[in-house]
Design a protein around this motif. Structure first.
Motif, PDB file in Angstrom:
ATOM      1  N   UNK A  37       7.192 -21.529 -47.408  1.00  0.00           N
ATOM      2  CA  UNK A  37       6.039 -20.738 -48.678  1.00  0.00           C
ATOM      3  C   UNK A  37       6.730 -20.181 -49.673  1.00  0.00           C
ATOM      4  N   UNK A  38       7.839 -19.371 -49.340  1.00  0.00           N
ATOM      5  CA  UNK A  38       8.624 -18.719 -50.448  1.00  0.00           C
ATOM      6  C   UNK A  38       9.289 -19.680 -51.237  1.00  0.00           C
ATOM      7  N   UNK A  39       9.791 -20.523 -50.650  1.00  0.00           N
ATOM      8  CA  UNK A  39      10.676 -21.803 -51.393  1.00  0.00           C
ATOM      9  C   UNK A  39       9.984 -22.760 -52.213  1.00  0.00           C
ATOM     10  N   UNK A  40       8.737 -22.918 -51.796  1.00  0.00           N
ATOM     11  CA  UNK A  40       7.689 -24.072 -52.272  1.00  0.00           C
ATOM     12  C   UNK A  40       7.443 -23.709 -53.752  1.00  0.00           C
ATOM     13  N   UNK A  41       7.977 -24.706 -54.857  1.00  0.00           N
ATOM     14  CA  UNK A  41       7.306 -24.543 -56.116  1.00  0.00           C
ATOM     15  C   UNK A  41       6.028 -24.918 -56.349  1.00  0.00           C
ATOM     16  N   UNK A  42       5.453 -25.969 -55.528  1.00  0.00           N
ATOM     17  CA  UNK A  42       4.192 -26.636 -55.840  1.00  0.00           C
ATOM     18  C   UNK A  42       3.208 -25.600 -55.386  1.00  0.00           C
ATOM     19  N   UNK A  43       2.039 -25.270 -56.236  1.00  0.00           N
ATOM     20  CA  UNK A  43       1.066 -24.270 -55.461  1.00  0.00           C
ATOM     21  C   UNK A  43       0.195 -24.834 -54.507  1.00  0.00           C
ATOM     22  N   UNK A  44      -0.152 -25.937 -54.732  1.00  0.00           N
ATOM     23  CA  UNK A  44      -0.988 -26.929 -53.824  1.00  0.00           C
ATOM     24  C   UNK A  44      -0.470 -26.771 -52.277  1.00  0.00           C
ATOM     25  N   UNK A  45       0.880 -27.009 -52.324  1.00  0.00           N
ATOM     26  CA  UNK A  45       1.492 -27.279 -50.870  1.00  0.00           C
ATOM     27  C   UNK A  45       1.683 -25.679 -50.389  1.00  0.00           C
ATOM     28  N   UNK A  46       1.911 -24.684 -51.139  1.00  0.00           N
ATOM     29  CA  UNK A  46       1.859 -23.362 -50.654  1.00  0.00           C
ATOM     30  C   UNK A  46       0.603 -22.661 -50.257  1.00  0.00           C
ATOM     31  N   UNK A  47      -0.571 -23.018 -50.713  1.00  0.00           N
ATOM     32  CA  UNK A  47      -1.741 -22.949 -50.495  1.00  0.00           C
ATOM     33  C   UNK A  47      -2.122 -23.366 -49.042  1.00  0.00           C
ATOM     34  N   UNK A  48      -1.662 -24.875 -48.826  1.00  0.00           N
ATOM     35  CA  UNK A  48      -1.925 -25.418 -47.628  1.00  0.00           C
ATOM     36  C   UNK A  48      -1.330 -24.825 -46.449  1.00  0.00           C
ATOM     37  N   UNK A  49       0.149 -24.637 -46.675  1.00  0.00           N
ATOM     38  CA  UNK A  49       0.786 -23.810 -45.609  1.00  0.00           C
ATOM     39  C   UNK A  49       0.561 -22.430 -45.384  1.00  0.00           C
ATOM     40  N   UNK A  50      -0.108 -21.850 -46.162  1.00  0.00           N
ATOM     41  CA  UNK A  50      -0.480 -20.592 -46.038  1.00  0.00           C
ATOM     42  C   UNK A  50      -1.850 -20.491 -45.203  1.00  0.00           C
ATOM     43  N   UNK A  51      -2.766 -21.531 -45.755  1.00  0.00           N
ATOM     44  CA  UNK A  51      -3.904 -21.552 -45.070  1.00  0.00           C
ATOM     45  C   UNK A  51      -3.845 -21.910 -43.414  1.00  0.00           C
ATOM     46  N   UNK A  52      -3.090 -22.723 -43.293  1.00  0.00           N
ATOM     47  CA  UNK A  52      -2.753 -23.477 -41.993  1.00  0.00           C
ATOM     48  C   UNK A  52      -2.143 -22.619 -40.912  1.00  0.00           C
ATOM     49  N   UNK A  53      -0.903 -22.060 -41.431  1.00  0.00           N
ATOM     50  CA  UNK A  53      -0.037 -21.127 -40.765  1.00  0.00           C
ATOM     51  C   UNK A  53       0.252 -19.600 -40.948  1.00  0.00           C
ATOM     52  N   UNK A  54      -0.106 -19.232 -42.043  1.00  0.00           N
ATOM     53  CA  UNK A  54       0.140 -17.967 -42.180  1.00  0.00           C
ATOM     54  C   UNK A  54      -1.048 -16.894 -42.179  1.00  0.00           C
ATOM     55  N   UNK A  55      -2.140 -17.302 -42.872  1.00  0.00           N
ATOM     56  CA  UNK A  55      -3.324 -16.362 -42.886  1.00  0.00           C
ATOM     57  C   UNK A  55      -3.534 -15.812 -41.711  1.00  0.00           C
TER      58      UNK A  55
END
Length: 255
Positions: free
Chosen positions: A49-67
């Protein structure tokens, strides 16, 4: 070339496929689901998440694995340490903590400790500061008449003097004990526990409302050790603390 999040998903899929194959080889059926809510996958997702530049992918991994892990972490800390001096209910407090952890999410650095420990400390620091402030505000709103009725000025003066002495002593005891830990304890485990206890000494003004059970849980998380090992080290420190406090009150310095 895959982005950090895409690479995370790709590696995760391969690992799960290998785990499924291994489970079939050993005739265990499907791999058992990990009951831990904050896992190595969570940490790797945060790094991606921290390394990802694309917001859509950041949101995806956050919602599925971090939140969800962060929500559970906040919930556990709130109830374990009884951080209840907030205006809202537990859910509102939980969302406040999540918002604060999200601010600190980019500051987690890969290779410098575990993500679980980092975000546990982030959440606790936020809750300690706000819980103590709200508790002081609550006490300050107590009716003056009731406060005067309950006061014992002589006892208050004696207690205040004792607290001042104790505060000075604890500062000096911490400095002194840091110098002798390596000699006082033999095993690396016991030394790790002793350093954690001294760290709590240094943070005592932020954790004054903690109970004994909560402190033990905190030390256990900081050191990854069992309660009986913590008790053994704490008993040694308590004995040294008491003996040196008597010397301090008699005007003697540490040897």
């Amino acid at each position: 070339m895959d982005s950090p999040v895409e690479k995370f998903y790709s590696e995760l899929e391969k690992e799960r496929e290998l785990a499924a194959i291994e489970a079939l080889k050993t005739k265990r059926g499907r791999p058992r689901k990990n009951k831990m809510y904050f896992t190595l996958e969570t940490e790797r997702a945060i790094i991606a998440y921290n390394k990802e530049p694309k917001m859509v992918l950041k949101n995806k991994v956050y919602n599925e694995f971090i939140h969800t892990p962060l929500m559970k972490l906040a919930e556990n800390i709130i109830h374990t340490f009884k951080f209840y001096y907030f205006d809202g209910g537990p859910k509102e407090i939980q969302h406040e903590v999540i918002a604060f952890m999200l601010e600190k999410l980019p500051k987690f650095v890969e290779g410098k400790g575990k993500a679980f420990s980092y975000f546990s400390i982030v959440a606790k620091n936020y809750l300690i500061q706000n819980n103590n402030k709200n508790y002081r505000d609550l006490k300050s709103k107590k009716p003056i008449v009731q406060i005067d009725r309950e006061r014992d000025l002589q006892q208050e003066t004696t207690l205040e003097e004792y607290r001042d002495d104790l505060d000075v002593f604890m500062e000096r005891f911490s400095e002194y004990y840091y110098r002798i830990i390596e000699e006082r304890f033999r095993s690396s485990r016991d030394k790790r526990i002793a350093y954690a206890v001294l760290r709590l000494f240094e943070e005592r003004k932020n954790i004054e409302i903690f109970n004994k059970k909560a402190l033990y849980i905190l030390i256990r998380e900081m050191t990854d050790t069992k309660t009986q090992h913590i008790t053994k080290v704490v008993n040694v420190i308590k004995k040294d603390f008491a003996a040196n406090f008597i010397k301090f009150q008699n005007g003697n310095f540490f040897n």
